[in-house]
Design an enzyme around this catalytic site. Structure first.
Site, PDB file in Angstrom:
ATOM      1  CE  LYS A   1     -62.663  -7.393  -8.863  1.00 57.66           C
ATOM      2  NZ  LYS A   1     -62.810  -8.129  -7.594  1.00 57.66           N
TER       3      LYS A   1
ATOM      4  CB  ALA B   1     -68.596 -10.630  -7.086  1.00 59.52           C
ATOM      5  CG  ASP B   2     -64.259  -5.837  -5.100  1.00 55.27           C
ATOM      6  OD1 ASP B   2     -63.282  -6.321  -5.711  1.00 55.27           O
ATOM      7  OD2 ASP B   2     -64.141  -5.171  -4.055  1.00 55.27           O
ATOM      8  CB  THR B   3     -66.144  -9.424  -0.909  1.00 55.18           C
ATOM      9  OG1 THR B   3     -67.043 -10.213  -1.691  1.00 55.18           O
ATOM     10  CG2 THR B   3     -66.536  -9.490   0.552  1.00 55.18           C
TER      11      THR B   3
END
Length: 188
Positions: A52, A70-72
């Site tokens: 990303k 970011a990735d959650t």
């Protein structure tokens, strides 16, 4: 340090950066996430965050920027719970989380747009739900429409009586661990 760019359209992530008193711009990443992975690994979620940020950094290569990606994800029984497609899937996810402890991982990547160097790390927080009734689950889905949230919930909007315990950083569960972001910006 150059400009800070948030490579996400998440209002929750933007709010966390504002609370950190950072001066930043938003340029949402157009990176398309693969949705076929269901088994958890740190490598998988860290690659999502990195890709990303890299996608946006490549667009800004003539500028001096640090791009945050970011990735959650929400993980229960070592399986990733993504964003629910509809009401029924949201109900199933929340029923699965009810009365149990699961963990939330947010991976953050900071990519320097000049040379595409990067630093990527993850934070993990353990969340324990109360035993939720079907009525509580229905109420939450109908009133909060959590279809854009991993695991079908946003911890910052859950009514009282839904969460028993949080072990770790709350802002990690919301989508961006501020301490980790601070450290990565200093390191990159």
């Amino acid at each position: 340090m150059g400009k800070i760019i948030l490579g996400s359209s998440s209002p929750r992530r933007a709010d966390i950066l504002k609370k950190m008193k950072l001066d930043f711009e938003i340029i949402p990443s157009s990176y398309v996430e693969p949705h076929d992975k269901t088994d958890f690994s740190y490598e998988f979620v860290e690659n999502l965050a990195y890709n990303k940020a890299l996608y946006v950094a490549r667009e800004l290569q003539n500028e001096d920027c640090k791009v945050i990606g970011a990735d959650t994800i929400v993980v229960v029984d070592n399986k990733i719970l993504g964003k629910p497609k509809d009401y029924d899937e949201a109900f199933i996810m929340l029923k699965k989380l009810s009365g149990r402890t699961h963990f939330v991982v947010t991976s953050v990547s900071v990519v320097n747009s000049r040379n595409l160097s990067s630093k990527t790390q993850s934070d993990t927080t353990y969340v324990t739900f109360e035993n939720l009734t079907s009525e509580q689950i229905k109420y939450y889905i109908e009133n909060y429409r959590p279809f854009d949230k991993a695991g079908a919930y946003g911890i910052q909007e859950l009514p009282d009586g839904y969460i028993k315990k949080v072990d770790g950083a709350m802002d990690n569960v919301i989508g961006l661990p501020s301490k980790l972001v601070e450290n990565l910006l200093k390191a990159e």
